[in-house]
Motif scaffolding. Sequence first.
Motif, PDB file in Angstrom:
ATOM      1  N   GLU A 151       0.821  -1.219   0.000  1.00  0.00           N
ATOM      2  CA  GLU A 151       0.000   0.000   0.000  1.00  0.00           C
ATOM      3  C   GLU A 151       0.855   1.271   0.000  1.00  0.00           C
ATOM      4  O   GLU A 151       0.592   2.202  -0.770  1.00  0.00           O
ATOM      5  CB  GLU A 151      -0.917   0.001   1.219  1.00  0.00           C
ATOM      6  CG  GLU A 151      -1.996  -1.063   1.198  1.00  0.00           C
ATOM      7  CD  GLU A 151      -2.887  -0.989   2.423  1.00  0.00           C
ATOM      8  OE1 GLU A 151      -2.993   0.101   3.028  1.00  0.00           O
ATOM      9  OE2 GLU A 151      -3.472  -2.033   2.787  1.00  0.00           O
ATOM     10  N   LEU A 152       1.856   1.326   0.882  1.00  0.00           N
ATOM     11  CA  LEU A 152       2.623   2.572   1.057  1.00  0.00           C
ATOM     12  C   LEU A 152       3.921   2.596   0.251  1.00  0.00           C
ATOM     13  O   LEU A 152       4.496   3.672   0.067  1.00  0.00           O
ATOM     14  CB  LEU A 152       2.938   2.784   2.540  1.00  0.00           C
ATOM     15  CG  LEU A 152       1.721   2.849   3.471  1.00  0.00           C
ATOM     16  CD1 LEU A 152       2.159   3.140   4.909  1.00  0.00           C
ATOM     17  CD2 LEU A 152       0.725   3.899   2.994  1.00  0.00           C
ATOM     18  N   GLU A 153       4.392   1.447  -0.196  1.00  0.00           N
ATOM     19  CA  GLU A 153       5.619   1.351  -1.003  1.00  0.00           C
ATOM     20  C   GLU A 153       6.775   2.130  -0.376  1.00  0.00           C
ATOM     21  O   GLU A 153       7.456   2.916  -1.045  1.00  0.00           O
ATOM     22  CB  GLU A 153       5.351   1.832  -2.429  1.00  0.00           C
ATOM     23  CG  GLU A 153       4.360   0.970  -3.186  1.00  0.00           C
ATOM     24  CD  GLU A 153       4.216   1.373  -4.633  1.00  0.00           C
ATOM     25  OE1 GLU A 153       4.435   0.526  -5.508  1.00  0.00           O
ATOM     26  OE2 GLU A 153       3.887   2.562  -4.891  1.00  0.00           O
ATOM     27  N   LEU A 154       7.027   1.860   0.884  1.00  0.00           N
ATOM     28  CA  LEU A 154       8.063   2.614   1.584  1.00  0.00           C
ATOM     29  C   LEU A 154       9.459   2.322   1.062  1.00  0.00           C
ATOM     30  O   LEU A 154      10.384   3.131   1.275  1.00  0.00           O
ATOM     31  CB  LEU A 154       7.994   2.324   3.086  1.00  0.00           C
ATOM     32  CG  LEU A 154       6.728   2.803   3.795  1.00  0.00           C
ATOM     33  CD1 LEU A 154       6.831   2.558   5.286  1.00  0.00           C
ATOM     34  CD2 LEU A 154       6.454   4.281   3.516  1.00  0.00           C
ATOM     35  N   HIS A 155       9.656   1.216   0.379  1.00  0.00           N
ATOM     36  CA  HIS A 155      10.962   0.934  -0.218  1.00  0.00           C
ATOM     37  C   HIS A 155      11.278   1.896  -1.358  1.00  0.00           C
ATOM     38  O   HIS A 155      12.432   1.956  -1.800  1.00  0.00           O
ATOM     39  CB  HIS A 155      11.008  -0.506  -0.729  1.00  0.00           C
ATOM     40  CG  HIS A 155       9.963  -0.835  -1.750  1.00  0.00           C
ATOM     41  ND1 HIS A 155       8.617  -0.801  -1.467  1.00  0.00           N
ATOM     42  CD2 HIS A 155      10.065  -1.212  -3.055  1.00  0.00           C
ATOM     43  CE1 HIS A 155       7.924  -1.139  -2.552  1.00  0.00           C
ATOM     44  NE2 HIS A 155       8.775  -1.383  -3.522  1.00  0.00           N
ATOM     45  N   ARG A 156      10.295   2.665  -1.792  1.00  0.00           N
ATOM     46  CA  ARG A 156      10.525   3.651  -2.845  1.00  0.00           C
ATOM     47  C   ARG A 156      10.787   5.052  -2.296  1.00  0.00           C
ATOM     48  O   ARG A 156      11.270   5.910  -3.039  1.00  0.00           O
ATOM     49  CB  ARG A 156       9.328   3.678  -3.800  1.00  0.00           C
ATOM     50  CG  ARG A 156       9.081   2.346  -4.491  1.00  0.00           C
ATOM     51  CD  ARG A 156       7.912   2.393  -5.442  1.00  0.00           C
ATOM     52  NE  ARG A 156       8.174   3.284  -6.572  1.00  0.00           N
ATOM     53  CZ  ARG A 156       7.314   3.463  -7.577  1.00  0.00           C
ATOM     54  NH1 ARG A 156       6.145   2.801  -7.589  1.00  0.00           N
ATOM     55  NH2 ARG A 156       7.609   4.296  -8.566  1.00  0.00           N
ATOM     56  N   SER A 157      10.481   5.268  -1.032  1.00  0.00           N
ATOM     57  CA  SER A 157      10.628   6.616  -0.478  1.00  0.00           C
ATOM     58  C   SER A 157      11.571   6.698   0.714  1.00  0.00           C
ATOM     59  O   SER A 157      12.090   7.773   1.004  1.00  0.00           O
ATOM     60  CB  SER A 157       9.255   7.162  -0.046  1.00  0.00           C
ATOM     61  OG  SER A 157       8.679   6.333   0.955  1.00  0.00           O
ATOM     62  N   ASN A 158      11.808   5.581   1.407  1.00  0.00           N
ATOM     63  CA  ASN A 158      12.600   5.626   2.642  1.00  0.00           C
ATOM     64  C   ASN A 158      13.901   4.853   2.466  1.00  0.00           C
ATOM     65  O   ASN A 158      13.903   3.618   2.421  1.00  0.00           O
ATOM     66  CB  ASN A 158      11.795   5.048   3.808  1.00  0.00           C
ATOM     67  CG  ASN A 158      12.452   5.325   5.152  1.00  0.00           C
ATOM     68  OD1 ASN A 158      13.635   5.590   5.239  1.00  0.00           O
ATOM     69  ND2 ASN A 158      11.668   5.260   6.212  1.00  0.00           N
ATOM     70  N   PRO A 159      15.049   5.548   2.414  1.00  0.00           N
ATOM     71  CA  PRO A 159      16.326   4.859   2.210  1.00  0.00           C
ATOM     72  C   PRO A 159      16.725   3.919   3.334  1.00  0.00           C
ATOM     73  O   PRO A 159      17.604   3.068   3.147  1.00  0.00           O
ATOM     74  CB  PRO A 159      17.335   6.019   2.097  1.00  0.00           C
ATOM     75  CG  PRO A 159      16.526   7.206   1.683  1.00  0.00           C
ATOM     76  CD  PRO A 159      15.200   7.022   2.358  1.00  0.00           C
TER      77      PRO A 159
END
Length: 515
Positions: free
Chosen positions: A84-92
């Motif tokens: 849902e949040l795709e944090l692997h695309r925004s959080n290093p």
Amino acid sequence: MTSTSRLSPLDPRLAAICDLSVSAARDGAGRHEYDGTVQDLSPDGVRRGLAALGGPAGTEPCPDPHDEAHAAAAEEALRVRFGELELHRSNPVWHIENLDLTGYDRPYAPAAERDAARSAHLRRWPDAVDAAVEALDRVPAALAKATLPLARGLSTFLDPRSGPVHTAAGRAHARLMTHLELAAAEGAPSAALGGPALARLLGAAEACTFDLTAMSARVDAERDRLRALLDESLRRIDPAAAPADTVRALQADHPDADSLLDEFAALVDETIAWTAQRDLVPHHDVEVAVRPMPDSQRRALAGLFASAPHEAEAAADFRVTLPDRGWTRAESKQWLSTGFNRTLMPNMAVHEVAPGHASHFRALRRAATDVRRTLHSDAFIEGWAHYCEELALEQGFRDGDPRVAVAVAQDGLRRVTRFACAIGLHTGAMTLSDAAARFTEDVSLAGPAALHEAERGLFEPSYGRYTWGKFAVLDLREQARARWGGDFSLRRFHRALFDLGAPPLGLLHTALERG
């Protein structure tokens, strides 16, 4: 020593969860079949991992309903985080942790085996960085800036004189730094997740619904309670002085950097002995060594690195973040006075060692099922240790010394301020400057220490888990007192919690039913 060949295989359902949380599985649970590997955090790799969750068709539920709910919560948390949040695309941070080699320092296996795994992991850095550069296409500028020091710290694992593997890894690291530096210069201005996304992220991880409004009100009330406790305790120390003057006097009493680790070693011994004398937890056979924090983990003041549930017995490491070598004398003094003064240090030992993390991790090793040994709620782990600070105050640690109450109040304010700032930063109600100012106002932090805490809220939106977990344990303890009546005891309550491992907060009620 644990060898990967002696690990019992995970069932396919647990394996799919671990495949999407490799660092946690390897370093937190001790699943060393993941040694020498990196998680595929490319967009395609994450999609494949999400599709595998739940196990193959026909997979049976866990025999124990509590374990089934625990496993389902882990799967839902991964679907929210990466789907849902795709944090692997925004959080290093997910990618930085994927490269981290610190876990191989722990003596879970013979040194030669760990060295081989470390080299194999380093050999995979170029692939992991390629995936990171592909995936990280939404990094906000502020988040990139906050994580640059963590990414830079990975260079401590590199020695170009050691051959082509290190050279190739160094080139990959340089590509990652270039990518993050570009994001820091050109990324979107806001790093806020948004209120609904924050609530979804936190609630999914803990098998519950997270009510931002209700929790914000409770956070504010806790802030008021802790401020009152702090003021009253400071006046007990010096009734004639202004509280702020007493705080400054307490902060001025701190070790220098050269003696900090030795003083913590003495505190480790003290807290272990006190916890055993009070018989507060099921297991007292803890052994802890005090060492400096590695550069790649400097986002925390201190932390415990203990034997994981699937590893052989070994002493834990209590890691302490010493002043940065590049800081001025004044900055180093400020770091020590606000973070490591002799009022706060005993409370940190209670939290990290006994009856806190080290005591809990001993129990995790004895958990009854693979689900409980492998899947861990960070909110319970940190909430338990934070609860132990209040527990020590209640149980008369250090014979009622008012400095214990000061430390409980100050560290409580630090944790509740984290919760407030996580909510503020990710709902957009606070800027980074606002959050740093909040740490200065409520926690007496300033300069790099205040900014360090505020920035952590950007890349670790769940760092309010300390206070949330403490609330959950305290709430459940009151329910246990009411339900068990005269049969209630702290040891019984703590054992009932520990029997569940490190469960999501929404599943703590099982301790009442089975305790």
